[in-house]
Design a protein around this motif. Structure first.
Motif, mmCIF file in Angstrom:
data_model
loop_
_atom_site.group_PDB
_atom_site.id
_atom_site.type_symbol
_atom_site.label_atom_id
_atom_site.label_comp_id
_atom_site.label_asym_id
_atom_site.label_seq_id
_atom_site.Cartn_x
_atom_site.Cartn_y
_atom_site.Cartn_z
ATOM 1 N N ALA A 124 -7.388 6.198 -5.607
ATOM 2 C CA ALA A 124 -6.610 7.013 -4.659
ATOM 3 C C ALA A 124 -5.950 6.121 -3.610
ATOM 4 O O ALA A 124 -6.489 5.062 -3.251
ATOM 5 N N PRO A 125 -4.770 6.535 -3.112
ATOM 6 C CA PRO A 125 -4.003 5.675 -2.194
ATOM 7 C C PRO A 125 -4.767 5.215 -0.944
ATOM 8 O O PRO A 125 -4.610 4.069 -0.522
ATOM 9 N N ALA A 126 -5.620 6.075 -0.362
ATOM 10 C CA ALA A 126 -6.318 5.661 0.869
ATOM 11 C C ALA A 126 -7.301 4.531 0.569
ATOM 12 O O ALA A 126 -7.403 3.552 1.333
ATOM 13 N N LYS A 127 -8.008 4.644 -0.564
ATOM 14 C CA LYS A 127 -8.966 3.599 -0.943
ATOM 15 C C LYS A 127 -8.214 2.303 -1.271
ATOM 16 O O LYS A 127 -8.629 1.210 -0.896
ATOM 17 N N MET A 128 -7.082 2.454 -1.968
ATOM 18 C CA MET A 128 -6.286 1.269 -2.311
ATOM 19 C C MET A 128 -5.760 0.591 -1.041
ATOM 20 O O MET A 128 -5.783 -0.643 -0.927
ATOM 21 N N GLU A 155 3.279 5.877 -3.170
ATOM 22 C CA GLU A 155 4.432 6.610 -3.747
ATOM 23 C C GLU A 155 4.309 6.713 -5.261
ATOM 24 O O GLU A 155 4.498 7.783 -5.840
ATOM 25 N N VAL A 156 4.019 5.572 -5.903
ATOM 26 C CA VAL A 156 3.947 5.579 -7.374
ATOM 27 C C VAL A 156 2.799 6.489 -7.809
ATOM 28 O O VAL A 156 2.934 7.287 -8.734
ATOM 29 N N TRP A 157 1.666 6.399 -7.126
ATOM 30 C CA TRP A 157 0.477 7.195 -7.491
ATOM 31 C C TRP A 157 0.771 8.683 -7.327
ATOM 32 O O TRP A 157 0.452 9.492 -8.197
ATOM 33 N N ALA A 202 0.843 -1.204 0.000
ATOM 34 C CA ALA A 202 0.000 0.000 0.000
ATOM 35 C C ALA A 202 0.876 1.251 0.000
ATOM 36 O O ALA A 202 0.583 2.231 -0.707
ATOM 37 N N ALA A 203 1.978 1.221 0.763
ATOM 38 C CA ALA A 203 2.856 2.403 0.832
ATOM 39 C C ALA A 203 3.493 2.665 -0.532
ATOM 40 O O ALA A 203 3.540 3.804 -1.007
ATOM 41 N N ARG A 204 3.972 1.603 -1.178
ATOM 42 C CA ARG A 204 4.642 1.798 -2.488
ATOM 43 C C ARG A 204 3.630 2.268 -3.528
ATOM 44 O O ARG A 204 3.923 3.117 -4.368
#
Ligand SMILES: C[S@@+](CC[C@H](N)C(=O)[O-])C[C@H]1O[C@@H](n2cnc3c(N)ncnc32)[C@H](O)[C@@H]1O
Length: 289
Positions: free
Chosen positions: A150-154, A89-91, A84-86
């Motif tokens: 979006a990162p939070a949803k992912m 970053e990519v997003w 999730a962290a990576r």
């Protein structure tokens, strides 16, 4: 309740053709007690996530011929925090990355096969529709109108999937006949192979092709071992049929599932109903009735 439960199930890989919305309709034919659940054409594994939640089999085998898809599932299940962290970053890289950012990540994926790069380009590409060329390189273009999940949803979807699958899921990379070779009568196999229309001709959606003859041969092997299974195969949109029906002598029951309005037709200004076939192995319909 069960009919709407899919809306809460995690779904980290937004794959065109995902069975997420159809999962409750397909799942209605899945036995209650399964020793090992197999999904050998896993992709986003929507049915496996459904089965993990609703049937709780002690073992789940996710298979796909695409090795980075297997790696992506390993990363999601075994290393949810790092994955999730990576992804975040990519997003976020796209905020400063300019118009060439997607292609740069796609080139990096094609060179190195990193699973989180694959997750990002699946999320950002046109219609979430993966396209590979003969060399196995991802070729689909960026969808300029969307940013991708979006990162939070992912992060929530990754953690939810990991919680459902960890400790019972085994990832296998290979042809479906090999990844289901040990399935037996107490197990269940759900199959969603690429449609014939996407495995021949110029529009080759998947890196590996799957002809009808090979599919029928594999089904015969499952039938000979008395493995219960369900197969999503052909269907129709607005009266146009895609994929020839399977031979009657296999003895399968063919159900027509109403998959809703075709989004492709809606984009083209037409309102068309999509019907998908679900083939059940002998005895399954009666067993659930
Ligand atoms: C229609 S998609 C499955 C989508 C899936 N039901 C979902 O919910 O996302 C088909 C998948 O089968 C994989 N595939 C294609 N040929 C295969 C083969 N011979 N053996 C195993 N997997 C294969 C593709 O890589 C792709 O991920």
């Amino acid at each position: 309740m069960e009919g709407r439960a899919w809306t809460r199930l995690p779904h980290p890989i937004p794959y065109q053709g995902s069975k997420r919305a159809l999962a409750p309709l397909i799942g209605a034919h899945v036995p209650n007690h399964i020793e090992t659940w197999f999904e050998p054409f896993a992709g986003s594994a929507a049915m496996s996530l459904w089965a993990a939640h609703h049937r709780k089999p002690p073992r789940i085998v996710l298979g796909d011929v695409l090795a980075p898809m297997g790696e992506l599932w390993r990363a999601i299940i075994d290393r949810p925090d790092a994955t999730a962290a990576r992804y975040g970053e990519v997003w976020r890289g796209q905020e400063q990355g300019g118009p060439g950012y997607f292609n740069a990540v796609r080139d990096r994926y094609n060179a190195g096969g990193d699973p989180v790069d694959l997750l990002y380009i699946v999320c950002r590409c046109v219609k979430n529709a993966v396209r590979f060329n003969k060399a196995g390189h991802f070729t689909q273009s960026v969808d300029k109108r969307r940013l991708g999940m979006a990162p939070a949803k992912m992060a929530a979807a990754i953690h939810g999937s990991s919680a459902l699958l960890r400790g019972r899921a085994e990832i296998r990379v290979g042809d479906w006949t090999q990844t289901t070779a040990d399935a037996g009568p107490a197990d269940f196999v759900y199959m969603d192979p690429p449609y014939l229309g996407t495995t021949v001709g110029r529009d080759r959606r998947y890196a590996e092709q799957l002809g009808r003859e090979r599919l029928v041969g594999g089904l015969r092997a499952l039938l000979a071992r008395r493995v219960p299974f369900a197969l999503s195969y052909d269907g129709s949109t607005g009266g146009r049929h895609y994929g020839p029906p399977l031979p009657e002598e296999l003895g399968l029951t063919r159900l027509a599932l109403h998959a809703g309005k075709s989004s492709q037709a809606t984009l083209a200004g037409r309102s068309e109903e999509t019907i998908e076939s679900l083939y059940l192995s002998p005895g399954l319909l009666d067993a659930k009735a």
